[in-house]
Scaffold this motif. Structure first.
Motif, PDB file in Angstrom:
ATOM      1  N   MET A  81       0.830  -1.206   0.000  1.00 39.03           N
ATOM      2  CA  MET A  81       0.000   0.000   0.000  1.00 39.03           C
ATOM      3  C   MET A  81       0.869   1.262   0.000  1.00 39.03           C
ATOM      4  O   MET A  81       0.614   2.211  -0.747  1.00 39.03           O
ATOM      5  N   GLN A  82       1.923   1.272   0.825  1.00 38.87           N
ATOM      6  CA  GLN A  82       2.814   2.426   0.881  1.00 38.87           C
ATOM      7  C   GLN A  82       3.578   2.585  -0.442  1.00 38.87           C
ATOM      8  O   GLN A  82       3.737   3.693  -0.944  1.00 38.87           O
ATOM      9  N   ALA A  83       4.038   1.470  -0.998  1.00 43.19           N
ATOM     10  CA  ALA A  83       4.752   1.526  -2.273  1.00 43.19           C
ATOM     11  C   ALA A  83       3.834   2.073  -3.368  1.00 43.19           C
ATOM     12  O   ALA A  83       4.251   2.915  -4.173  1.00 43.19           O
ATOM     13  N   GLY A  84       2.599   1.617  -3.399  1.00 38.39           N
ATOM     14  CA  GLY A  84       1.636   2.105  -4.382  1.00 38.39           C
ATOM     15  C   GLY A  84       1.359   3.595  -4.198  1.00 38.39           C
ATOM     16  O   GLY A  84       1.184   4.332  -5.176  1.00 38.39           O
ATOM     17  N   PHE A  85       1.322   4.040  -2.952  1.00 39.10           N
ATOM     18  CA  PHE A  85       1.090   5.444  -2.635  1.00 39.10           C
ATOM     19  C   PHE A  85       2.208   6.304  -3.217  1.00 39.10           C
ATOM     20  O   PHE A  85       1.954   7.334  -3.860  1.00 39.10           O
ATOM     21  N   ILE A  86       3.439   5.884  -3.032  1.00 34.48           N
ATOM     22  CA  ILE A  86       4.584   6.656  -3.534  1.00 34.48           C
ATOM     23  C   ILE A  86       4.636   6.603  -5.061  1.00 34.48           C
ATOM     24  O   ILE A  86       4.869   7.624  -5.718  1.00 34.48           O
ATOM     25  N   LYS A  87       4.385   5.430  -5.640  1.00 37.21           N
ATOM     26  CA  LYS A  87       4.380   5.320  -7.108  1.00 37.21           C
ATOM     27  C   LYS A  87       3.278   6.180  -7.728  1.00 37.21           C
ATOM     28  O   LYS A  87       3.487   6.812  -8.761  1.00 37.21           O
ATOM     29  N   SER A  88       2.116   6.222  -7.071  1.00 43.46           N
ATOM     30  CA  SER A  88       1.032   7.066  -7.589  1.00 43.46           C
ATOM     31  C   SER A  88       1.432   8.540  -7.520  1.00 43.46           C
ATOM     32  O   SER A  88       1.020   9.340  -8.371  1.00 43.46           O
ATOM     33  N   GLY A  89       2.224   8.912  -6.515  1.00 45.48           N
ATOM     34  CA  GLY A  89       2.726  10.277  -6.425  1.00 45.48           C
ATOM     35  C   GLY A  89       3.659  10.629  -7.572  1.00 45.48           C
ATOM     36  O   GLY A  89       3.608  11.742  -8.100  1.00 45.48           O
ATOM     37  N   LEU A  90       4.504   9.679  -7.982  1.00 49.50           N
ATOM     38  CA  LEU A  90       5.376   9.905  -9.141  1.00 49.50           C
ATOM     39  C   LEU A  90       4.545  10.067 -10.411  1.00 49.50           C
ATOM     40  O   LEU A  90       4.824  10.937 -11.246  1.00 49.50           O
ATOM     41  N   ASP A  91       3.515   9.229 -10.554  1.00 51.12           N
ATOM     42  CA  ASP A  91       2.626   9.328 -11.722  1.00 51.12           C
ATOM     43  C   ASP A  91       1.892  10.668 -11.728  1.00 51.12           C
ATOM     44  O   ASP A  91       1.748  11.303 -12.770  1.00 51.12           O
ATOM     45  N   LYS A  92       1.434  11.112 -10.558  1.00 47.60           N
ATOM     46  CA  LYS A  92       0.707  12.382 -10.453  1.00 47.60           C
ATOM     47  C   LYS A  92       1.620  13.549 -10.801  1.00 47.60           C
ATOM     48  O   LYS A  92       1.189  14.501 -11.459  1.00 47.60           O
ATOM     49  N   LEU A  93       2.862  13.472 -10.411  1.00 42.65           N
ATOM     50  CA  LEU A  93       3.822  14.523 -10.740  1.00 42.65           C
ATOM     51  C   LEU A  93       3.938  14.666 -12.252  1.00 42.65           C
ATOM     52  O   LEU A  93       3.919  15.776 -12.797  1.00 42.65           O
ATOM     53  N   ASP A  94       3.998  13.543 -12.956  1.00 43.36           N
ATOM     54  CA  ASP A  94       4.093  13.570 -14.410  1.00 43.36           C
ATOM     55  C   ASP A  94       2.791  14.073 -15.029  1.00 43.36           C
ATOM     56  O   ASP A  94       2.814  14.877 -15.965  1.00 43.36           O
ATOM     57  N   THR A  95       1.659  13.618 -14.509  1.00 45.33           N
ATOM     58  CA  THR A  95       0.354  14.051 -15.017  1.00 45.33           C
ATOM     59  C   THR A  95       0.166  15.551 -14.807  1.00 45.33           C
ATOM     60  O   THR A  95      -0.290  16.260 -15.713  1.00 45.33           O
ATOM     61  N   ASP A  96       0.524  16.044 -13.632  1.00 51.23           N
ATOM     62  CA  ASP A  96       0.411  17.480 -13.345  1.00 51.23           C
ATOM     63  C   ASP A  96       1.327  18.295 -14.249  1.00 51.23           C
ATOM     64  O   ASP A  96       0.965  19.397 -14.677  1.00 51.23           O
ATOM     65  N   ALA A  97       2.517  17.786 -14.533  1.00 46.73           N
ATOM     66  CA  ALA A  97       3.447  18.486 -15.427  1.00 46.73           C
ATOM     67  C   ALA A  97       2.856  18.587 -16.825  1.00 46.73           C
ATOM     68  O   ALA A  97       2.910  19.650 -17.460  1.00 46.73           O
ATOM     69  N   LYS A  98       2.264  17.505 -17.297  1.00 43.97           N
ATOM     70  CA  LYS A  98       1.646  17.520 -18.638  1.00 43.97           C
ATOM     71  C   LYS A  98       0.472  18.477 -18.685  1.00 43.97           C
ATOM     72  O   LYS A  98       0.280  19.191 -19.676  1.00 43.97           O
ATOM     73  N   ALA A  99      -0.336  18.501 -17.618  1.00 42.88           N
ATOM     74  CA  ALA A  99      -1.493  19.392 -17.580  1.00 42.88           C
ATOM     75  C   ALA A  99      -1.066  20.860 -17.523  1.00 42.88           C
ATOM     76  O   ALA A  99      -1.667  21.714 -18.184  1.00 42.88           O
ATOM     77  N   ALA A 100      -0.051  21.165 -16.762  1.00 47.64           N
ATOM     78  CA  ALA A 100       0.369  22.556 -16.579  1.00 47.64           C
ATOM     79  C   ALA A 100       1.280  23.064 -17.689  1.00 47.64           C
ATOM     80  O   ALA A 100       1.232  24.241 -18.042  1.00 47.64           O
TER      81      ALA A 100
END
Length: 180
Positions: A81-100
């Motif tokens: 669960m913790q590993a998935g949480f951190i990996k989702s944060g890396l994915d969100k960083l990339d998604t936010d970069a693409k959106a912005a």
């Protein structure tokens, strides 16, 4: 609000990164194969780690092996669960970069990357005591950096304990005895 040393160093490193010319840094190919992360997540982690702990007169995160350590920790130490949480944060960083900015995090300029990390760091601080993916990632990177050989021996002052044994040393050479 008082700032601790780690927050001060993080802010300083992002300021240095933001002022480094404004051009996207050429990202070296990963010299390691991720086991817990996708190749894209590993590349983002590599960039984030080097921005948080850049190479200066001391080794940077890449040189200290921080991205590899985080990847190993996500596979073998963190619960799923913790590993998935951190990996989702890396994915969100990339998604936010693409959106912005219309490009993935790795392709952004150093100033854009730094601004995003400052925003994420502020979100993590505001979310306390609730966990935030960037806060959890920073914790792992900090552990990885300061427990690595370069981090522990070059960045920090290293005092091997117990050290050399010197029996029968006059007290006037030692001064007061150590409690620990």
């Amino acid at each position: 609000m008082l700032m601790n040393r780690r927050d001060a160093l993080f802010g300083l490193s992002l300021t240095i990164a933001a002022g480094s010319g404004g051009y996207a840094w050429a990202q070296p190919a990963l010299g390691w194969t991720p086991t817990a992360l996708t190749a894209a997540q590993a590349q983002i982690l590599d960039v984030v780690a080097e921005l948080v702990y850049p190479k200066t007169d001391t080794p940077g995160a890449r040189e200290a092996g921080v991205p590899q350590m985080v990847d190993k920790a996500l596979k073998g130490w963190c619960d799923p669960m913790q590993a998935g949480f951190i990996k989702s944060g890396l994915d969100k960083l990339d998604t936010d970069a693409k959106a912005a900015h219309g490009a993935g995090f790795v392709a952004l300029t150093a100033a854009q990357q730094g601004a995003m990390l400052i925003r994420y760091d502020q979100e993590a601080t505001a979310a306390r005591p609730q966990p935030h993916p960037f806060g959890a990632l920073k914790d792992l990177m900090t552990i990885g950096y300061f427990t690595s050989k370069p981090g522990a021996t070059v960045t920090l002052r290293y005092d091997p304990v117990p050290g050399d044994f010197k029996g029968c040393v006059p007290m006037k050479e030692i001064g007061r005895a150590w409690a620990t």
